[in-house]
Design an enzyme around this catalytic site. Structure first.
Site, PDB file in Angstrom:
ATOM      1  N   CYS A   1     -17.288  38.249  14.754  1.00  0.00           N
ATOM      2  CA  CYS A   1     -18.573  37.661  15.127  1.00  0.00           C
ATOM      3  C   CYS A   1     -19.739  38.157  14.287  1.00  0.00           C
ATOM      4  CB  CYS A   1     -18.913  37.965  16.598  1.00  0.00           C
ATOM      5  SG  CYS A   1     -17.739  37.309  17.763  1.00  0.00           S
TER       6      CYS A   1
ATOM      7  N   GLY B   1     -17.848  34.799  10.719  1.00  0.00           N
ATOM      8  CA  GLY B   1     -17.126  33.924  11.641  1.00  0.00           C
ATOM      9  C   GLY B   1     -17.333  32.478  11.273  1.00  0.00           C
TER      10      GLY B   1
ATOM     11  N   ASN C   1     -20.655  40.785  19.597  1.00  0.00           N
ATOM     12  CA  ASN C   1     -19.758  41.039  18.465  1.00  0.00           C
ATOM     13  C   ASN C   1     -18.964  42.290  18.775  1.00  0.00           C
ATOM     14  OD1 ASN C   1     -18.533  41.450  15.953  1.00  0.00           O
ATOM     15  ND2 ASN C   1     -20.322  42.499  15.134  1.00  0.00           N
ATOM     16  N   GLY C   2     -17.645  42.167  18.820  1.00  0.00           N
ATOM     17  CA  GLY C   2     -16.809  43.332  19.075  1.00  0.00           C
ATOM     18  C   GLY C   2     -15.664  43.011  20.010  1.00  0.00           C
TER      19      GLY C   2
END
Length: 469
Positions: free
Chosen positions: A14, A42, A116-117
């Site tokens: 992301c 992404g 994100n992650g």
């Protein structure tokens, strides 16, 4: 693009971007350009959500940023605050309902989340919430975070106080943006594994996964969000809450090796300079006599330049990259498989014929692409191909927001360096040492996660996942 070629690289999951607009900017338009700058993080889906006088409206679809948004869509997304997201998903999760930002309505109003992650305890938390009656519409960790936030918000005075409690419950890597009717909130996990920075344009504050996105929209870089920090922006000011963190942070070292744009600066270190230094250290660790140093486009090029400068061997272009292959290229037949890499890369015969080549790439995951590139170069007349990799052998999968193959598909997991060299057809093969790699992000103000190389995960991973994946 050939699926096997695509799968022979790691993929970050992301990129996020957000703006609290105090000027006359169009926040949706600015977010569009910010996401465009983060498209490399992404390519499967993208979305933008805006706060329109307390109501959150959004648009998200599968595809690239330029495919999803046009003037009409951007014109419809009117508001004061905006957050955006580009996503790459793991296999089986490439679904429209998983596109972000995730927008939910709960007892205190509307909320949008972009993340994100990856959380290592998301499944456990989800089961516990489902047992209490919570219903999930997606398979993303972001919805788990949103569900926890909505439950904690009932107990606490503010959304940021709720987030402090949520961060005590979730484990993993995350950079997070939360938009409410009156606030824009950014947070970074206690280990600082995923990047997130703060910028400013006039009086407007901006958050982005990389500084390159700030540059794109003409914003000034202020600083990185600290590990474990929650940053809150509203009409009055910017303030932060620092949560408890370990002694050492653990930024994902692959941000410098491959994921981030070379023109970005992450936690005080230039990505370009880190890759250049990796090439220089690689040349000192593993010299070899050759006529030409070349890189695999694009992520191997800067390291190749560093290797050439340190070794004194001329640097040159040996592979032409076709930049017009669409994401959805479908191979015509199984018999065309050997030609698929040529649709992506093609050698300059005039540059490689009769020469001893040092070929630099950022990593080897499965080895299939490396094998085809080495064969192409030798078919084009290269006398020797000595492959040098600007990272250590990848032996373990990642559980913190990077899509990696199962461990049995990682070529370095079950093969020696000599065996890998024989498999890919290289005359010699060497990898940058872990000690050398840690020296590359010059000036970095962070520690690093190297679990994909040494198996030392900074957050506990179950033995079943660690050794059977």
């Amino acid at each position: 693009m050939d699926q096997e070629f695509w799968e022979d690289k790691f993929h970050d999951e992301c990129g996020i971007f957000g703006i609290y607009n105090k000027n006359n900017f169009n926040p949706a338009e600015m977010t569009y350009f910010g996401l465009y700058a983060l498209q490399h993080r992404g390519q499967e889906s993208a979305g933008i959500a805006v706060n329109d006088n307390g109501t959150i409206i959004y648009h998200k679809e599968m595809g690239m940023v330029s495919e999803i948004f046009d003037d009409v869509v951007i014109g419809h997304l009117q508001g004061k605050v905006a957050i955006g997201h580009v996503r790459y998903s793991t296999a089986g999760e490439s679904l429209k309902e998983n596109a972000q930002p995730l927008v939910i309505k709960y007892t205190k109003g509307h909320m949008a989340v972009a993340h994100n992650g990856n959380l290592v305890n998301a499944d456990q938390i989800k089961e516990e919430l489902e047992a209490k009656g919570c219903i999930f519409q997606t398979t993303t960790d972001s919805e788990v975070i949103a569900a926890l936030l909505s439950r904690e918000r009932i107990k606490h005075h503010s959304i940021e106080d709720s987030l402090v409690e949520v961060m005590k419950q979730i484990k993993g890597a995350y950079s997070l943006l939360v938009m409410t009717p009156h606030k824009l909130i950014a947070a970074r996990d206690p280990l600082g594994m995923r990047p997130l920075c703060i910028g400013k344009k006039e009086d407007s504050y901006i958050f982005a996964s990389e500084t390159a996105a700030l540059d794109t929209v003409g914003a000034e870089f202020i600083r990185d969000v600290n590990p474990g920090e929650i940053v809150i922006v509203n009409e009055d000011n910017l303030r932060s809450i620092q949560t408890e963190v370990p002694e050492e942070s653990r930024m994902c070292i692959f941000e410098y090796i491959y994921f981030a744009r070379p023109d970005s600066v992450i936690d005080g270190a230039s990505v370009y300079e880190a890759r250049l230094e990796a090439g220089k250290i690689l040349a000192r660790e593993y010299p070899v006599e050759a006529d030409l140093v070349m890189g695999v486009p694009d992520s191997g090029l800067v390291a190749a330049l560093g290797y050439a400068r340190e070794s004194g061997i001329p640097y040159g272009d040996g592979l032409m990259k076709n930049r017009y292959i669409g994401r959805t290229f479908i191979q015509p037949s199984q018999g065309m498989r050997e030609q698929s890499v040529r649709l992506k890369l093609n050698p300059f015969r005039s540059q490689v014929e009769g020469k001893r080549i040092i070929l630099i790439d950022d990593s080897i995951v499965r080895g299939t692409t490396s094998k085809r590139i080495v064969k192409m170069l030798k078919d084009a007349g290269a006398r020797e191909v000595h492959m040098r990799i600007s990272s250590p052998p990848v032996k373990y999968p990642c559980y913190f927001g990077i899509d990696t193959p199962h461990r049995q598909h990682l070529i370095a997991c079950h093969n020696t360096v000599e065996e890998i060299a024989e498999t890919i057809g290289a005359d010699t093969l060497q990898f940058l040492s872990i000690e050398g790699l840690k020296k590359t992000p010059i000036g970095a103000r962070c520690g690093f996660c190297t679990a994909c190389f040494d198996g030392n995960y900074p957050i506990e991973v179950s033995k079943e996942e660690k050794y059977e994946s």
